[in-house]
Design a protein around this motif. Structure first.
Motif, short mmCIF file in Angstrom:
data_model
loop_
_atom_site.label_atom_id
_atom_site.label_comp_id
_atom_site.label_asym_id
_atom_site.label_seq_id
_atom_site.Cartn_x
_atom_site.Cartn_y
_atom_site.Cartn_z
N GLU A 110 0.83 -1.21 0.00
CA GLU A 110 0.00 0.00 0.00
C GLU A 110 0.86 1.26 0.00
OE1 GLU A 110 -3.57 2.00 2.70
OE2 GLU A 110 -2.71 0.06 3.23
N GLN A 111 1.93 1.24 0.84
CA GLN A 111 2.82 2.41 0.87
C GLN A 111 3.54 2.58 -0.46
OE1 GLN A 111 5.42 1.74 4.19
NE2 GLN A 111 3.87 2.27 5.74
N THR A 112 3.97 1.44 -1.05
CA THR A 112 4.65 1.52 -2.35
C THR A 112 3.72 2.09 -3.41
OG1 THR A 112 6.00 -0.39 -1.75
CG2 THR A 112 5.90 0.20 -4.09
N ALA A 113 2.46 1.63 -3.39
CA ALA A 113 1.49 2.16 -4.35
C ALA A 113 1.30 3.65 -4.14
CB ALA A 113 0.16 1.41 -4.20
N SER A 114 1.24 4.05 -2.84
CA SER A 114 1.10 5.49 -2.55
C SER A 114 2.30 6.27 -3.06
CB SER A 114 0.91 5.69 -1.05
OG SER A 114 0.82 7.06 -0.74
N LYS A 115 3.52 5.69 -2.83
CA LYS A 115 4.73 6.37 -3.31
C LYS A 115 4.74 6.45 -4.82
CE LYS A 115 7.71 5.17 0.60
NZ LYS A 115 8.93 4.42 1.04
N VAL A 116 4.32 5.35 -5.47
CA VAL A 116 4.28 5.36 -6.93
C VAL A 116 3.34 6.44 -7.43
CG1 VAL A 116 3.57 4.03 -8.95
CG2 VAL A 116 4.97 2.96 -7.18
N MET A 117 2.17 6.55 -6.76
CA MET A 117 1.23 7.60 -7.16
C MET A 117 1.84 8.99 -6.91
SD MET A 117 -2.38 6.03 -5.78
CE MET A 117 -3.27 7.46 -6.37
#
Length: 419
Positions: A110-117
């Motif tokens: 979830e954090q990685t997805a947030s960082k990617v966004m």
């Protein structure tokens, strides 16, 4: 039995056989035999005890092995039970750890997805910023080009003004020299030293008068003839709407040194003419005045500063004329005019306006020095090329004789060098 003594020791004689027996030897054998029997008995007892102990040890060893086997069996049972308990606890712990690991992984995903966004958004913002910066850079480049063009235009105008003033003075000097040489050649030969100074002064007087006439067609420019008492030029300021807005008195000086006595004499001439402002245009400024300024109510400037100063002084007269037109019936009008023209405020304003002309003169002098240096270098280079060419042609002509035709340019160059 008879007891005998000899060197070996006491002995006895057997009554039966008459043999002599050594007592010590007999006693020693007896003692040895008894000792051997006693030792054999002790050995038997010790062997028996050892056998008993071995039997006891074997028995204890058998009992220990049986007890150890039972204990091993019990330990194996307990170990198996503990293994089962540990296996169950380990499975539970593994499941818990795996669940926690899955939760952490989900959180990391979830954090990685947030960082990617966030990175994607940042990339979008970066692209927008790059486009904005590119547009701003183009605008800055365009503004810089406009500003550079304006500065170049201003610089070209300044150069044109400086060159115009220099050419004007040079042409006027040449024209005046030619005219005076035709009319007064004998007098100039007789008074060469004094005539040169007078000629330069007259050239500057003419330049001042002609420039005022061309610049201010409504003004009346009165030239004071040579030899008459007074300064060189009197300017009466007029406009389409107003007459007699004031007068400016000009005195031209082109000498090697500035004389402070000029100021007192010039102020007397101003009073005689009723002039409002007096200006001395000099080639050499006073020692304590590096640039244009005012001394005792008299303005002092160079010819390069004269044009800007005259514009400012005339404009000030017009403004004073406008400001005092409502007070035309008051007797202190001239005092107000004089007070304003001799004030520090007026001086600073005039200095600010004329400062540009002074800077133009400084730039012109630097350009003259640079161009003179460049011209000297080129002249030496050209002269060197011509000398080498003439030497080469001379060498060839010495070999070929009259077969080599003459080169007119080189012939003239050689004749000029000989002269």
């Amino acid at each position: 039995m008879y007891l005998q003594h000899n060197a070996a020791g006491p002995s006895i004689e057997c009554p039966n056989c008459g043999c002599t027996v050594d007592i010590e030897e007999a006693v020693g054998k007896k003692i040895e035999q008894d000792f051997r029997q006693e030792m054999a008995t002790i050995r038997q007892e010790m062997e028996k005890q050892l056998h008993d102990k071995e039997t006891e040890l074997k028995k204890q060893e058998a009992e220990f092995l049986q007890r150890k086997q039972r204990e091993n069996e019990l330990f194996a049972d307990r170990l198996e039970k503990e293994k089962e308990k540990l296996s169950a606890a380990l499975q539970v712990r593994i499941q818990n750890d795996f669940s926690l690991l899955l939760a952490e992984k989900d959180k990391e995903i979830e954090q990685t997805a947030s960082k990617v966004m966030s990175l994607q958004q940042a990339e979008i913002e970066n692209a927008k910023l790059k486009r904005t910066l590119a547009a701003q850079q183009k605008d800055l480049e365009l503004q810089y080009e406009h500003k550079l063009t304006e500065q170049l235009n201003v610089h070209e105008q300044q150069i044109a003004v400086r060159e115009s003033a220099r050419v004007e003075m040079t042409l006027r000097e040449k024209d005046k020299q030619l005219e005076d040489q035709k009319k007064m050649i004998d007098e100039l030969q007789r008074r060469s030293g004094q005539g040169s100074v007078q000629l330069q002064g007259e050239v500057q007087e003419m330049a001042i008068s002609d420039w005022l006439k061309s610049q201010f067609p409504f003004d009346v420019i009165e030239e004071i003839r040579t030899g008459a008492r007074g300064a060189d030029c009197l300017q009466s300021v007029h406009t389409r709407e107003h007459r007699d807005c004031g007068t400016i008195y000009y005195e031209s000086k082109r000498t090697k040194d500035f004389q402070p006595a000029w100021i007192g004499k010039f102020k007397d001439d101003m009073r005689d003419k009723g002039a409002d402002i007096g200006v001395i245009v000099t080639q050499v400024m006073p020692k304590d005045m590096p640039t244009m300024g005012e001394i005792n109510g008299v303005w002092i400037c160079t010819y390069e500063q004269f044009k800007g100063l005259s514009l400012v002084l005339r404009e000030m007269l017009l403004r004073v004329r406008t400001a005092t037109s409502a007070q035309i019936n008051k007797s202190d009008k001239m005092e107000l005019l004089y007070s304003f023209l001799t004030s520090q405020e007026f001086k600073l304003y005039v200095e600010a306006v004329v400062e540009g002309f002074t800077q133009m003169q400084t730039d012109l002098n630097r350009e003259k020095i640079a161009m003179t240096k460049l011209w000297n270098q080129r002249e030496k280079q050209i002269r060197k090329v011509l000398e080498n060419t003439a030497a080469m042609v001379g060498s060839i002509k010495g070999i070929a004789g009259n077969m080599l035709p003459d080169i007119a340019q080189l012939q003239l160059s050689l004749e000029s060098d000989e002269n």
